[in-house]
Write an enzyme that holds these catalytic residues in place. Structure first.
Site, PDB file in Angstrom:
ATOM      1  N   GLY A  72       0.792  -1.226   0.000  1.00 52.88           N
ATOM      2  CA  GLY A  72       0.000   0.000   0.000  1.00 52.88           C
ATOM      3  C   GLY A  72       0.824   1.277   0.000  1.00 52.88           C
ATOM      4  O   GLY A  72       0.544   2.202  -0.768  1.00 52.88           O
ATOM      5  N   SER A  73       1.832   1.336   0.856  1.00 47.53           N
ATOM      6  CA  SER A  73       2.607   2.578   0.956  1.00 47.53           C
ATOM      7  C   SER A  73       3.321   2.880  -0.357  1.00 47.53           C
ATOM      8  O   SER A  73       3.340   4.021  -0.824  1.00 47.53           O
ATOM      9  CB  SER A  73       3.623   2.490   2.099  1.00 47.53           C
ATOM     10  OG  SER A  73       2.939   2.425   3.332  1.00 47.53           O
ATOM     11  N   ASN A 153      -8.448   3.924   7.722  1.00 51.20           N
ATOM     12  CA  ASN A 153      -7.807   2.823   8.447  1.00 51.20           C
ATOM     13  C   ASN A 153      -8.061   2.852   9.949  1.00 51.20           C
ATOM     14  O   ASN A 153      -7.984   1.838  10.612  1.00 51.20           O
ATOM     15  CB  ASN A 153      -6.304   2.817   8.174  1.00 51.20           C
ATOM     16  CG  ASN A 153      -5.672   4.170   8.388  1.00 51.20           C
ATOM     17  OD1 ASN A 153      -6.170   5.191   7.922  1.00 51.20           O
ATOM     18  ND2 ASN A 153      -4.578   4.189   9.115  1.00 51.20           N
ATOM     19  N   GLN A 181      -7.659  -0.651   3.023  1.00 52.52           N
ATOM     20  CA  GLN A 181      -8.553  -1.166   4.068  1.00 52.52           C
ATOM     21  C   GLN A 181      -9.865  -1.692   3.484  1.00 52.52           C
ATOM     22  O   GLN A 181     -10.503  -2.554   4.072  1.00 52.52           O
ATOM     23  CB  GLN A 181      -8.880  -0.058   5.087  1.00 52.52           C
ATOM     24  CG  GLN A 181      -7.700   0.420   5.893  1.00 52.52           C
ATOM     25  CD  GLN A 181      -7.239  -0.598   6.922  1.00 52.52           C
ATOM     26  OE1 GLN A 181      -8.011  -1.441   7.378  1.00 52.52           O
ATOM     27  NE2 GLN A 181      -5.979  -0.538   7.295  1.00 52.52           N
ATOM     28  N   HIS A 203      -1.741  -8.026   2.570  1.00 48.12           N
ATOM     29  CA  HIS A 203      -1.694  -8.511   3.957  1.00 48.12           C
ATOM     30  C   HIS A 203      -2.859  -8.064   4.834  1.00 48.12           C
ATOM     31  O   HIS A 203      -2.973  -8.508   5.974  1.00 48.12           O
ATOM     32  CB  HIS A 203      -0.352  -8.146   4.611  1.00 48.12           C
ATOM     33  CG  HIS A 203      -0.231  -6.727   5.028  1.00 48.12           C
ATOM     34  ND1 HIS A 203      -0.375  -6.324   6.327  1.00 48.12           N
ATOM     35  CD2 HIS A 203       0.005  -5.606   4.316  1.00 48.12           C
ATOM     36  CE1 HIS A 203      -0.209  -5.013   6.396  1.00 48.12           C
ATOM     37  NE2 HIS A 203       0.017  -4.553   5.186  1.00 48.12           N
ATOM     38  N   THR A 239      12.900  -8.246  -9.932  1.00 45.53           N
ATOM     39  CA  THR A 239      12.340  -9.583 -10.080  1.00 45.53           C
ATOM     40  C   THR A 239      11.065  -9.699  -9.269  1.00 45.53           C
ATOM     41  O   THR A 239      11.013  -9.279  -8.118  1.00 45.53           O
ATOM     42  CB  THR A 239      13.370 -10.631  -9.618  1.00 45.53           C
ATOM     43  OG1 THR A 239      14.525 -10.491 -10.438  1.00 45.53           O
ATOM     44  CG2 THR A 239      12.828 -12.048  -9.743  1.00 45.53           C
ATOM     45  N   CYS A 326       0.691   8.328  22.750  1.00 40.96           N
ATOM     46  CA  CYS A 326       1.684   7.374  23.222  1.00 40.96           C
ATOM     47  C   CYS A 326       1.863   6.216  22.259  1.00 40.96           C
ATOM     48  O   CYS A 326       2.917   5.623  22.200  1.00 40.96           O
ATOM     49  CB  CYS A 326       1.276   6.821  24.577  1.00 40.96           C
ATOM     50  SG  CYS A 326       1.778   7.926  25.878  1.00 40.96           S
TER      51      CYS A 326
END
Lengths: 395, 146
Positions: A72-73, A153, A181, A203, A239, A326
């Site tokens: 995706g990125s 997401n 997503q 994934h 490849t 956090c």
């Protein structure tokens, strides 16, 4: 103790059936698809069969419109940078996106800003949904590309992609959507929905990590991503990840075959949990309740902080995620939660659960019980909660 | 980011959680916008010994663990000894913190200082020459420390 994986928006388990399809390409048919001998030819054939299947599953006119990438990125980076740089020569230096895109899109836009592009970030309002009329209003003569994610997401809200696609088509502006997503969870058809570029990854739908694709409508040619070979029509050398490509196609096939049934079952269980968790005082659901991915739940509980909630859920065998500062690795809580207008102190107390089809009613009830217990425990030691209650008493 | 076993221990089973109704000093630091608030309560006897110390914290795992550890480090100590508590000592007692969480230990040190400052104020003693200046953290527009 139970063990519940409820972070499928982060990644998913590889299906056994998918792995079985991949295995030969990792063991016996290991040839390079560019080689002439038989195991090379077989590998090449596997790649092209997978490309055809994926093209047909997303409603593309031709398999040649599907380019494999690492995920995706990479697809987001290529789509936006590749298009923007190609169109800059034609004087198009304006990009439209939204405030709550994935960082793969937002940071790409930040990078392009340094190259002289002007970026418009559209509002997503309290319900986390882009308004098509805002897209239309933002389009200018020099707009190169519009990029709006298919589904968010964090809060799972599904965007009016078809309407946005129509507007872009009418104004002859390129339309990209990050469907990482959404794929396998909602019906996607690039022709019907007027999508010019679509970012995909395997994934998130029980396929392997490290493989994805970018659909690029025929007729448009972005800048080449990787020089060095003829792979992917010379646009992305290297490849091919043959086993990954085969696994991706199989995972997508399974996801689409089982979509309707899965959506119904998972969203009913998800709704059951939302209703239970909304009984907790000062809790709220983030993002539109209807227009959202079937497995997504994102809620805030006032007076507590997300990371401590996650750690305690983990102690109870529940894997979840949060948009607190956090856990976001920055000073601010999630940009998505801030974009839908949540104040910082509330955004810090967020919880995202994302389910797959293995979730059961017992799991849901167990999660509800543990979240309730944990929120109560953390509130009992929270001076912020004490202040909230004190304010209530005075009011 | 991984927490040490000690941090997880103090997070999972925090020592000295709660309030002291007739506390001799109460200190509160941090703010909700930045995602952590610590409130410390101390009970001090006539000889200047901290006989009890309790805390309440809104914050992440490290915020809870550091405030709990800070209370155990000063309990039974004299006020003068407690004044010498540093964030480094809190961190060491927890077998370290991930770099992004160091600010939690700073906050824990400040919370103890704020409680001590309140203790002196209640006794009619100007705390500033003894404890130093206690930063006010309740501005809306403040930047969060990392």
């Amino acid at each position: 103790m139970r063990n519940i994986y409820a972070d499928n928006a982060a990644t998913t388990a590889l299906y056994k059936e998918v792995l079985d399809k991949m295995m030969p390409y990792l063991t016996t048919v290991y040839g390079n698809p560019s080689s002439l001998y038989r195991i090379g030819g077989e590998a090449k054939e596997a790649v092209e069969t997978a490309r055809e299947r994926i093209a047909s599953l997303i409603g593309a006119k031709s398999p040649s419109e599907v380019y494999f990438t690492s995920g995706g990125s990479e697809s987001d980076n290529w789509a936006i940078k590749g298009a923007a740089r190609a169109l800059k020569k034609k004087g198009k230096t304006h990009i439209i996106t939204t405030k709550f895109e994935h960082h793969a899109v937002l940071h790409t836009c930040h990078a392009l800003k340094k190259e002289g592009f002007e970026i418009t970030y559209l509002d997503v309002y309290e319900n986390g949904i882009v308004r098509p009329e805002d897209v239309e209003r933002a389009i200018r003569e020099d707009t190169a590309i519009v990029s709006v994610m298919y589904a968010n997401n964090e809060i799972g809200t599904v965007q009016p992609i078809k309407e946005i696609g129509e507007i872009c088509r009418r104004h002859k502006v390129l339309f990209h959507t990050d469907a990482v997503q959404a794929m396998g969870n909602v019906p996607i058809n690039v022709e019907e929905q007027n999508i010019d570029m679509l970012s995909m990854t395997a994934h998130k739908l029980h396929g392997p990590k490290g493989i994805g694709a970018l659909y690029i409508r025929k007729g448009f040619r972005p800048q080449i991503l990787i020089d060095g070979g003829a792979q992917e029509r010379g646009m992305r050398a290297g490849t091919e990840n043959v086993a990954g490509i085969v696994g991706f196609a199989e995972a997508l096939r399974i996801a689409i075959d089982t979509m309707d049934e899965r959506r119904e079952r998972v969203s009913a269980l998800r709704d059951r949990l939302i209703d239970k968790l909304l009984l907790i005082e000062r809790s709220r659901l983030n993002g539109d309740r209807e227009q959202r991915l079937p497995g997504n739940l994102n809620m805030c509980f006032e007076g507590i902080e997300g990371e401590s909630l996650l750690l305690r859920l983990d102690m109870n065998g529940i894997c979840a995620s949060s948009g607190s500062a956090c856990t976001s690795g920055s000073l601010d809580p999630s940009h998505v939660l801030l974009a839908i207008g949540l104040p910082h102190e509330i955004a810090h107390g967020s919880l995202r659960l994302s389910f797959s089809d293995d979730i059961t009613e017992e799991d849901i009830d167990y999660i509800a019980e543990k979240v309730d217990e944990t929120v109560k425990y953390l509130r009992a030691m929270s001076p912020l909660w004490e202040a909230i209650k004190e304010k209530e008493r005075r009011a | 980011m991984a927490y040490s076993e000690k941090v997880m221990d103090y997070f999972s089973n925090p020592r000295n959680v709660g309030e002291i109704k007739d506390a001799d000093g109460i200190g509160e630091v941090g703010n909700s916008r930045c995602g952590d608030i610590m409130k410390m309560y101390i009970k001090v006897d006539d000889s200047g010994v901290i006989t009890d110390c309790k805390f309440k914290t809104f914050g992440c795992g490290a915020a809870i663990a550091t405030s709990s550890m800070a209370t155990t480090l000063i309990k039974g100590k004299t006020v003068d000894e407690a004044l010498k508590l540093t964030n480094k000592a809190v961190m060491e007692a927890l077998d370290g913190l991930p770099p992004v969480k160091v600010h939690c230990s700073v906050l824990a040190e400040e919370a103890i200082k704020a409680a001590l400052s309140d203790y002196y104020t209640r006794k009619g003693i100007d705390p500033e020459p003894i404890v130093g200046k206690i930063e006010s953290h309740d501005h809306e527009d403040l930047a969060c420390d990392l």
